[in-house]
Design an enzyme around this catalytic site. Structure first.
Site: not given
Length: 361
Positions: A258, A316
């Protein structure tokens, strides 16, 4: 969507999975995932144990009871090696990508006539329509350059996902394919965890996003530059996660692509903020790429501040900020200044070729 398994590092007994101190979450997997459930033993609660701390069980995350941790909580000094690894790996990634592009363009010029002759021979002697190899070639040629580029990345993620299903590989996978500043192995997992997924849904969601944005990001950066950015983003986002875990004291293994995918998404949304996006299951609702990026950053910022533990929000944010910075400033500072390196490589190759040619006569 990097799943983060927060674990408080305590005594040696905690590593065996028998007791929990503080906010340690002992993770077990369901039997259908191929791992045996560890039997739980009821023991008297110690006076120093905190009440209300229950083991967290999830089939989305790997078991962590056998992970090798530091016996004491890591401090900022444990970030020195990861910092230099991040700088060194990023430099090597972009340097290798520049040389790769140079060699590729050179080989394309040299093999131009060979490729033309091969196409001419295929027309004279076409393969059978039912031939499996021809069908694969037709499918491959129908893909965009971006889709062909990420195919190798997706294959690597699938391979690592299959390794998680092998019980004898659990300890190795946890040690090298999950990133954790509390682990004795710090540097190699920063890269390897980028290709690691324990949950099928986790991997499928990440690979779908990567496949969806592959054509845009490769047309924007080119194949070689994209690979350098993707690999560097995985390491950089993991380093940001390390910083967050050490400063907040919330240690635990994380895994998933991610962070790198957030870099891809942020780069495309920054360069094309007016592009229309939609959710896969709700195609009727559309929104601009710029608004989507703002919403993602806001959610991850809230998750980081409020201490949400389901995702690694620091990774992230690190990936998103790196993607925004690179397409705005980094491309000019790094990729457009690769000519000295390529020139030095060309001169070295020329000298080696000259020495080889002189020795043959």
């Amino acid at each position: 969507m990097a799943w983060s398994c927060w674990a408080r590092l305590c005594s040696r007994e905690a590593l065996s999975g028998r007791r929990s101190r503080g906010h340690r979450f002992t993770l077990y997997t369901q039997q259908r995932n191929g791992f045996k459930r560890v039997p739980q033993k009821t023991e008297p609660r110690k006076p120093d144990q905190e009440t209300g701390s229950k083991p967290y069980k999830s089939s989305l995350s790997p078991p962590v009871q056998e992970t090798i941790f530091y016996t004491s909580s890591p401090s900022l000094k444990h970030l020195v090696k990861p910092f230099f690894f991040t700088i060194g790996f990023t430099g090597c990634a972009f340097g290798s990508a520049a040389i790769w592009q140079y060699e590729y363009l050179k080989s394309r010029v040299q093999n131009y006539f060979d490729e033309a002759r091969a196409d001419w021979m295929d027309k004279l002697q076409p393969q059978k329509s039912g031939d499996f190899r021809k069908q694969v070639n037709m499918w491959w040629n129908s893909l965009s350059e971006g889709q062909r580029t990420v195919t190798g990345i997706i294959a690597a993620n699938v391979f690592v996902f299959c390794l998680w299903r092998i019980p004898s590989m659990q300890r190795t996978m946890i040690t090298y394919f999950t990133s954790n500043p509390a682990s004795r192995v710090l540097c190699s997992p920063m890269l390897l965890s980028t290709f690691s997924h324990f949950s099928l849904f986790h991997m499928a969601a990440n690979m779908y996003v990567l496949w969806s944005f592959s054509s845009s990001i490769v047309s924007l950066l080119g194949r070689e530059q994209f690979i350098a950015v993707y690999l560097s983003a995985g390491v950089i986002s993991t380093f940001v996660s390390y910083i967050s875990k050490v400063t907040t004291g919330r240690f635990g293994p994380s895994l998933g692509a991610s962070g790198a995918i957030m870099t891809v998404l942020a780069a495309v949304c920054t360069k094309m903020p007016e592009a229309k996006l939609a959710i896969i299951l709700l195609p009727m609702f559309t929104f601009t790429a710029g608004n989507a990026l703002k919403a993602i950053i806001a959610m991850d910022t809230a998750g980081l501040v409020l201490g949400w533990k389901f995702f690694d929000h620091a990774a992230h944010l690190g990936g998103a900020l790196f993607g925004m910075w690179y397409v705005t400033y980094g491309h000019e500072l790094i990729w457009k200044n690769r000519e000295p390196l390529v020139k030095a490589w060309h001169e070295m190759r020329s000298k080696n070729r000259g020495k080889g040619g002189g020795g043959s006569h």
